[in-house]
Structures are given as structure tokens and as C-alpha cells.
Design a protein around this motif. Sequence first.
Motif, mmCIF file in Angstrom:
data_model
loop_
_atom_site.group_PDB
_atom_site.id
_atom_site.type_symbol
_atom_site.label_atom_id
_atom_site.label_comp_id
_atom_site.label_asym_id
_atom_site.label_seq_id
_atom_site.Cartn_x
_atom_site.Cartn_y
_atom_site.Cartn_z
ATOM 1 N N GLY A 68 0.784 -1.224 0.000
ATOM 2 C CA GLY A 68 0.000 0.000 0.000
ATOM 3 C C GLY A 68 0.813 1.269 0.000
ATOM 4 O O GLY A 68 0.283 2.354 -0.270
ATOM 5 N N GLY A 69 2.112 1.198 0.285
ATOM 6 C CA GLY A 69 2.950 2.388 0.307
ATOM 7 C C GLY A 69 4.037 2.325 -0.740
ATOM 8 O O GLY A 69 4.484 1.253 -1.126
ATOM 9 N N SER A 70 4.469 3.467 -1.204
ATOM 10 C CA SER A 70 5.518 3.520 -2.217
ATOM 11 C C SER A 70 6.832 3.024 -1.632
ATOM 12 O O SER A 70 7.211 3.408 -0.512
ATOM 13 N N ASP B 79 -1.533 5.737 -12.053
ATOM 14 C CA ASP B 79 -1.106 4.810 -11.003
ATOM 15 C C ASP B 79 -1.298 5.490 -9.657
ATOM 16 O O ASP B 79 -1.767 6.636 -9.612
ATOM 17 N N PRO B 80 -0.998 4.817 -8.545
ATOM 18 C CA PRO B 80 -1.284 5.414 -7.239
ATOM 19 C C PRO B 80 -0.603 6.756 -6.985
ATOM 20 O O PRO B 80 -1.063 7.514 -6.132
ATOM 21 N N GLU B 81 0.487 7.069 -7.709
ATOM 22 C CA GLU B 81 1.174 8.335 -7.496
ATOM 23 C C GLU B 81 0.706 9.439 -8.438
ATOM 24 O O GLU B 81 1.180 10.567 -8.353
ATOM 25 N N THR B 82 -0.207 9.142 -9.372
ATOM 26 C CA THR B 82 -0.627 10.114 -10.373
ATOM 27 C C THR B 82 -1.790 10.957 -9.857
ATOM 28 O O THR B 82 -2.828 10.404 -9.478
ATOM 29 N N PRO C 183 -6.524 2.706 -14.154
ATOM 30 C CA PRO C 183 -5.457 2.677 -13.150
ATOM 31 C C PRO C 183 -4.544 1.468 -13.333
ATOM 32 O O PRO C 183 -4.987 0.389 -13.723
ATOM 33 N N THR C 184 -3.268 1.647 -13.050
ATOM 34 C CA THR C 184 -2.307 0.552 -13.077
ATOM 35 C C THR C 184 -1.604 0.476 -11.720
ATOM 36 O O THR C 184 -1.670 1.397 -10.921
ATOM 37 N N GLY D 273 2.528 -3.536 -7.456
ATOM 38 C CA GLY D 273 1.688 -4.459 -6.703
ATOM 39 C C GLY D 273 1.237 -3.912 -5.362
ATOM 40 O O GLY D 273 0.970 -4.676 -4.437
ATOM 41 N N LEU D 274 1.108 -2.587 -5.250
ATOM 42 C CA LEU D 274 0.755 -1.971 -3.976
ATOM 43 C C LEU D 274 -0.660 -2.314 -3.533
ATOM 44 O O LEU D 274 -0.959 -2.349 -2.335
ATOM 45 N N MET D 275 -1.544 -2.553 -4.504
ATOM 46 C CA MET D 275 -2.939 -2.802 -4.183
ATOM 47 C C MET D 275 -3.275 -4.294 -4.131
ATOM 48 O O MET D 275 -4.435 -4.661 -3.964
ATOM 49 N N LEU D 276 -2.285 -5.151 -4.317
ATOM 50 C CA LEU D 276 -2.517 -6.591 -4.358
ATOM 51 C C LEU D 276 -2.128 -7.245 -3.033
ATOM 52 O O LEU D 276 -1.316 -6.705 -2.278
ATOM 53 N N THR D 277 -2.703 -8.406 -2.775
ATOM 54 C CA THR D 277 -2.385 -9.148 -1.566
ATOM 55 C C THR D 277 -1.025 -9.825 -1.716
ATOM 56 O O THR D 277 -0.814 -10.589 -2.664
#
Length: 315
Positions: free
Chosen positions: A53-55, A263-266, A284-285, A289-293
Motif C-alpha cells: 500500500g505504500g511507495s 497509477d497510485p502516485e498520479t 489505473p495501473t 503491486g501496492l494494491m494486491l495481496t
Amino acid sequence: MRSTVSFAACFTCLAAPALAEPLRVVVDTAPLHSLVARVMDGVGTPELLLPPGGSPHDVALRPSDARRLSQADLVVWTGPAFLPWFSDSLAALAPEAEALAVLELEGWERLPLRQDPAFETEEEEGEGEGEGYDHGHGHDALDAAQADPHAWLDPVVAASWMERLAETLAETDPENAGTYRENATVAIEADTAMSERIAARLAPLSGRPYLVPHDAYQYFERRFDVPASGALALSDASAPGPARIAELRDKVEIGGIVCVLSDPETPADLVALLREDSSAATAPTDPDGLMLTPGPDLYPALIEGLAVTLEECLG
């Protein structure tokens, strides 16, 4: 009689070999952790150092992270080209652990860092007139510092890494060497079949112009022949200025851009601005893999998910 049985039981306990402790393996990022977990399946479970979940670029290690590093037998990490801050942590906290930086391994093709977010085509590169690539170095001659570090997005590169991971684990834990090697073979075969399916699905979309949020997708683009037309920025640590935004708006309007990935930073408002008064789609991309388990299923889900995103956005 009771004392005789008790003595025999104790003698048996003393004579029995102590069970070996599981190998303690710590991995930095979620995609690489997934590759290691696949190779270790049935033997042990690697620990993921950086929380999901974090960069990975701006993480402060917690006391629990420091403890896990200090107890590790093997640390598998991407490499200083991707996480330069991790080198000092590794040296200070895990000086006795074996360390494997996959970006510095041999046996896979490195792609050079692109120097301009307005990417070139293969033909333009051959003419030597553009500035999109760092010329003067053959791909085989590149060292890790000169190369694009997002190499896990190519399953062929991931296969090379899993082969080396299996050998490293086998040397560290010879008792389970056969399992590590077999796991790597099974994972590589599965990824090869997945790549063939993805290539067939994406083939009709090759050549359709699209923009990526930052230049992190080059290995996927090359592997599946879906070259992007440019990036909003070269890295997720930089933001486009007014001139670049104006150039991007022209590219969307005049260049026929059909998709602007995020992506999560955009920033969402930037994507909305670029798509304003156009028919360009967006999606979104998640290249990290920040959003994956986290776990062994993350890597194939990451590659498959990126393919599905491109299919939907370009189609």
C-alpha cells in the motif's frame, strides 16, 4: 520399571537430531517477494519487508523491520538502482546475512533508462537522432546503474531471477534444494504459458498510442510489443511542468492518444486535465503491486492485471 522407561525416553530425546530452524528470508518489495514465495513454496515463507500500500521509495523502516533484518539468513532485494536508501540499512542491520540484489545479477537483458518522457520508436532510435534513450551502450554492456530498474514487469526477466533464487536457496539450504529447483521450474512454465496468452491478446492492440504515468513500463512494453507513446514524467518522484503538460495535451488531441494510464502516485486532476475535450480513455495501473495481496499469487496477478488494463483501455 517406571525409571527404566523414563531413562529410555530421555535417551531417545537426546539421540534424536534437532529439527533445523526454517530458513529466514526477508524480501524488500511485493513483486520480488512473490517470486521468492513461489520458489520457497512448501519449505518456508519469506517475510515482506516493505508494507503493502505504500511507495517503496519513501519508506522508513520500523523497529520490527530492523529486527527482521537482523535475524535474516538471506535478504533478497531489488538493488541500489531501485532502492538506494536500503544499502545502508542492510549493511547496518544485517551484516552477517547473505544478500542477493536481483538487478545486479547477470543473465538477463537490461534496458537503458530513457532520457526523455516523449518516447521514441524503434526506427527513430536506429537513426540515432532522438534523445529518448541513453545511447552509446549496448544492452549487454549496461550495468545496473545505467539500466531501467523496473525489470520485474518482464516475465522472462523474472524467470531468470527465479532460477538464480532457486540456486541461492539450494546452496543455503541443501536439504530442500530439489524442492526449490522444482518450484522454480513450475513457476517459470506457468509464467511462460501466461505470457503466450497475453501476447496473443495484446497483439491486435500494438501500435495504438497511449501514455503511461511515469516511465516504469518499458520491460512490459518490449516483452508484449505494446510501446507507449510517452510518459507524464520520467519517474514517480517528478511532476510535469506547465510546458510538459501543454505538450501532453497536444499529444492527446493531435496525436490520437486513446488511453492515459494512471497509477497510485498520479494526481487525478492531472489525468482529467489531459483528457479534457478528448475521447481518450483512462485506467489505473499498479506496477509495484501496492494494491494486491502479498504472496505467491501476486506476481502473476500483477502481470495479468496490467495486460487486462491495457486491453480495456486500448480496446
